[in-house]
Design a protein around this motif. Structure first.
Motif, PDB file in Angstrom:
ATOM      1  N   ASP A  94       0.823  -1.208   0.000  1.00  0.00           N
ATOM      2  CA  ASP A  94       0.000   0.000   0.000  1.00  0.00           C
ATOM      3  C   ASP A  94       0.859   1.260   0.000  1.00  0.00           C
ATOM      4  O   ASP A  94       0.487   2.261  -0.609  1.00  0.00           O
ATOM      5  CB  ASP A  94      -0.950   0.004   1.194  1.00  0.00           C
ATOM      6  CG  ASP A  94      -2.027  -1.061   1.078  1.00  0.00           C
ATOM      7  OD1 ASP A  94      -2.353  -1.466  -0.054  1.00  0.00           O
ATOM      8  OD2 ASP A  94      -2.538  -1.498   2.126  1.00  0.00           O
ATOM      9  N   ASP A  95       2.010   1.220   0.674  1.00  0.00           N
ATOM     10  CA  ASP A  95       2.915   2.371   0.668  1.00  0.00           C
ATOM     11  C   ASP A  95       3.388   2.676  -0.750  1.00  0.00           C
ATOM     12  O   ASP A  95       3.460   3.833  -1.160  1.00  0.00           O
ATOM     13  CB  ASP A  95       4.129   2.120   1.572  1.00  0.00           C
ATOM     14  CG  ASP A  95       3.753   1.998   3.035  1.00  0.00           C
ATOM     15  OD1 ASP A  95       2.871   2.763   3.495  1.00  0.00           O
ATOM     16  OD2 ASP A  95       4.333   1.135   3.718  1.00  0.00           O
ATOM     17  N   VAL A  96       3.712   1.628  -1.492  1.00  0.00           N
ATOM     18  CA  VAL A  96       4.195   1.808  -2.864  1.00  0.00           C
ATOM     19  C   VAL A  96       3.075   2.285  -3.774  1.00  0.00           C
ATOM     20  O   VAL A  96       3.255   3.207  -4.576  1.00  0.00           O
ATOM     21  CB  VAL A  96       4.819   0.500  -3.401  1.00  0.00           C
ATOM     22  CG1 VAL A  96       5.183   0.633  -4.873  1.00  0.00           C
ATOM     23  CG2 VAL A  96       6.032   0.120  -2.567  1.00  0.00           C
ATOM     24  N   ILE A  97       1.912   1.691  -3.646  1.00  0.00           N
ATOM     25  CA  ILE A  97       0.779   2.090  -4.488  1.00  0.00           C
ATOM     26  C   ILE A  97       0.383   3.529  -4.187  1.00  0.00           C
ATOM     27  O   ILE A  97       0.097   4.307  -5.104  1.00  0.00           O
ATOM     28  CB  ILE A  97      -0.383   1.094  -4.326  1.00  0.00           C
ATOM     29  CG1 ILE A  97       0.037  -0.255  -4.937  1.00  0.00           C
ATOM     30  CG2 ILE A  97      -1.658   1.625  -4.964  1.00  0.00           C
ATOM     31  CD1 ILE A  97      -0.886  -1.399  -4.647  1.00  0.00           C
ATOM     32  N   ASP A  98       0.413   3.918  -2.911  1.00  0.00           N
ATOM     33  CA  ASP A  98       0.144   5.315  -2.551  1.00  0.00           C
ATOM     34  C   ASP A  98       1.194   6.238  -3.166  1.00  0.00           C
ATOM     35  O   ASP A  98       0.865   7.331  -3.630  1.00  0.00           O
ATOM     36  CB  ASP A  98       0.123   5.499  -1.033  1.00  0.00           C
ATOM     37  CG  ASP A  98      -1.097   4.878  -0.375  1.00  0.00           C
ATOM     38  OD1 ASP A  98      -2.057   4.517  -1.092  1.00  0.00           O
ATOM     39  OD2 ASP A  98      -1.082   4.736   0.867  1.00  0.00           O
ATOM     40  N   MET A  99       2.443   5.808  -3.160  1.00  0.00           N
ATOM     41  CA  MET A  99       3.524   6.609  -3.735  1.00  0.00           C
ATOM     42  C   MET A  99       3.283   6.825  -5.236  1.00  0.00           C
ATOM     43  O   MET A  99       3.491   7.920  -5.750  1.00  0.00           O
ATOM     44  CB  MET A  99       4.865   5.895  -3.502  1.00  0.00           C
ATOM     45  CG  MET A  99       6.077   6.587  -4.072  1.00  0.00           C
ATOM     46  SD  MET A  99       7.599   5.626  -3.797  1.00  0.00           S
ATOM     47  CE  MET A  99       7.303   4.177  -4.825  1.00  0.00           C
ATOM     48  N   LEU A 100       2.818   5.785  -5.925  1.00  0.00           N
ATOM     49  CA  LEU A 100       2.546   5.897  -7.357  1.00  0.00           C
ATOM     50  C   LEU A 100       1.340   6.790  -7.625  1.00  0.00           C
ATOM     51  O   LEU A 100       1.292   7.483  -8.640  1.00  0.00           O
ATOM     52  CB  LEU A 100       2.322   4.518  -7.972  1.00  0.00           C
ATOM     53  CG  LEU A 100       3.557   3.630  -8.062  1.00  0.00           C
ATOM     54  CD1 LEU A 100       3.169   2.215  -8.458  1.00  0.00           C
ATOM     55  CD2 LEU A 100       4.560   4.208  -9.046  1.00  0.00           C
ATOM     56  N   GLY A 101       0.351   6.748  -6.737  1.00  0.00           N
ATOM     57  CA  GLY A 101      -0.786   7.651  -6.837  1.00  0.00           C
ATOM     58  C   GLY A 101      -1.864   7.266  -7.822  1.00  0.00           C
ATOM     59  O   GLY A 101      -2.752   8.062  -8.109  1.00  0.00           O
ATOM     60  N   VAL A 102      -1.808   6.054  -8.360  1.00  0.00           N
ATOM     61  CA  VAL A 102      -2.849   5.595  -9.286  1.00  0.00           C
ATOM     62  C   VAL A 102      -3.289   4.202  -8.868  1.00  0.00           C
ATOM     63  O   VAL A 102      -2.556   3.486  -8.185  1.00  0.00           O
ATOM     64  CB  VAL A 102      -2.363   5.558 -10.755  1.00  0.00           C
ATOM     65  CG1 VAL A 102      -2.067   6.952 -11.271  1.00  0.00           C
ATOM     66  CG2 VAL A 102      -1.186   4.646 -10.940  1.00  0.00           C
ATOM     67  N   ASP A 103      -4.485   3.828  -9.302  1.00  0.00           N
ATOM     68  CA  ASP A 103      -4.945   2.469  -9.061  1.00  0.00           C
ATOM     69  C   ASP A 103      -4.123   1.521  -9.919  1.00  0.00           C
ATOM     70  O   ASP A 103      -3.891   1.784 -11.102  1.00  0.00           O
ATOM     71  CB  ASP A 103      -6.426   2.326  -9.412  1.00  0.00           C
ATOM     72  CG  ASP A 103      -7.324   3.072  -8.444  1.00  0.00           C
ATOM     73  OD1 ASP A 103      -6.947   3.199  -7.256  1.00  0.00           O
ATOM     74  OD2 ASP A 103      -8.408   3.521  -8.878  1.00  0.00           O
ATOM     75  N   ILE A 104      -3.679   0.450  -9.313  1.00  0.00           N
ATOM     76  CA  ILE A 104      -2.877  -0.550 -10.008  1.00  0.00           C
ATOM     77  C   ILE A 104      -3.715  -1.809 -10.137  1.00  0.00           C
ATOM     78  O   ILE A 104      -4.266  -2.300  -9.142  1.00  0.00           O
ATOM     79  CB  ILE A 104      -1.577  -0.871  -9.212  1.00  0.00           C
ATOM     80  CG1 ILE A 104      -0.755   0.388  -8.976  1.00  0.00           C
ATOM     81  CG2 ILE A 104      -0.764  -1.941  -9.900  1.00  0.00           C
ATOM     82  CD1 ILE A 104      -0.175   1.001 -10.208  1.00  0.00           C
ATOM     83  N   SER A 105      -3.805  -2.337 -11.344  1.00  0.00           N
ATOM     84  CA  SER A 105      -4.569  -3.565 -11.547  1.00  0.00           C
ATOM     85  C   SER A 105      -3.851  -4.718 -10.839  1.00  0.00           C
ATOM     86  O   SER A 105      -2.636  -4.675 -10.643  1.00  0.00           O
ATOM     87  CB  SER A 105      -4.713  -3.860 -13.036  1.00  0.00           C
ATOM     88  OG  SER A 105      -3.469  -4.253 -13.579  1.00  0.00           O
ATOM     89  N   PRO A 106      -4.606  -5.744 -10.464  1.00  0.00           N
ATOM     90  CA  PRO A 106      -3.981  -6.885  -9.784  1.00  0.00           C
ATOM     91  C   PRO A 106      -2.805  -7.481 -10.561  1.00  0.00           C
ATOM     92  O   PRO A 106      -1.832  -7.928  -9.964  1.00  0.00           O
ATOM     93  CB  PRO A 106      -5.131  -7.894  -9.655  1.00  0.00           C
ATOM     94  CG  PRO A 106      -6.368  -7.049  -9.632  1.00  0.00           C
ATOM     95  CD  PRO A 106      -6.053  -5.889 -10.552  1.00  0.00           C
TER      96      PRO A 106
END
Length: 138
Positions: A94-106
């Motif tokens: 979640d830290d990485v996905i928040d850093m990217l700032g976009v929804d990431i597909s599975p």
């Protein structure tokens, strides 16, 4: 698409096309490589620790892969200096996905978190908590 998510997509493309801290460090405290076979991503991180042997001073990475893996590595390389190894080990996807700032597909989550996992595994190997053949990044 919202204006905010478009801004983050542009940021990802910028980090992909102009990666920060790309290259190799001379005499790193530790280095570690990892692969994402499902996408073909491969990254290697070099980390230099400060004199306290706990705080990250400098980071560089190199490798090839999709835009998400490369952008994530570039963004993480900017975020890590000043971070302790304990803080790195506490990071999660979640830290990485928040850093990217976009929804990431599975299907792309492995691409996004590859850099984080490589640095975490490298830190654990350095600290003697993990054998090199036990890494989760292959």
């Amino acid at each position: 698409m919202s204006m905010g998510s478009d801004m983050y997509r542009q940021q990802i493309l910028d980090h992909y096309k102009n990666p920060r801290n790309y290259g190799e460090l001379e005499d790193p405290t530790f280095s570690h490589v990892g692969h994402n076979p499902s996408c073909g991503d491969e990254l290697e991180f070099d980390v230099v620790l400060a004199d306290d042997d706990e705080t990250i001073e400098r980071v560089a990475f190199r490798g090839e892969g999709c835009a998400i893996s490369q952008a994530s590595a570039s963004m993480l390389s900017e975020r890590l200096p000043g971070t302790t190894l304990e803080e790195v080990e506490e990071m999660d996807r979640d830290d990485v996905i928040d850093m990217l700032g976009v929804d990431i597909s599975p299907m792309r989550v492995k691409c996004a978190v590859l850099a984080e996992k490589i640095v975490q595994d490298g830190a654990e190997i350095y600290e003697g908590e993990l054998d090199a053949d036990e890494t989760t990044t292959e």
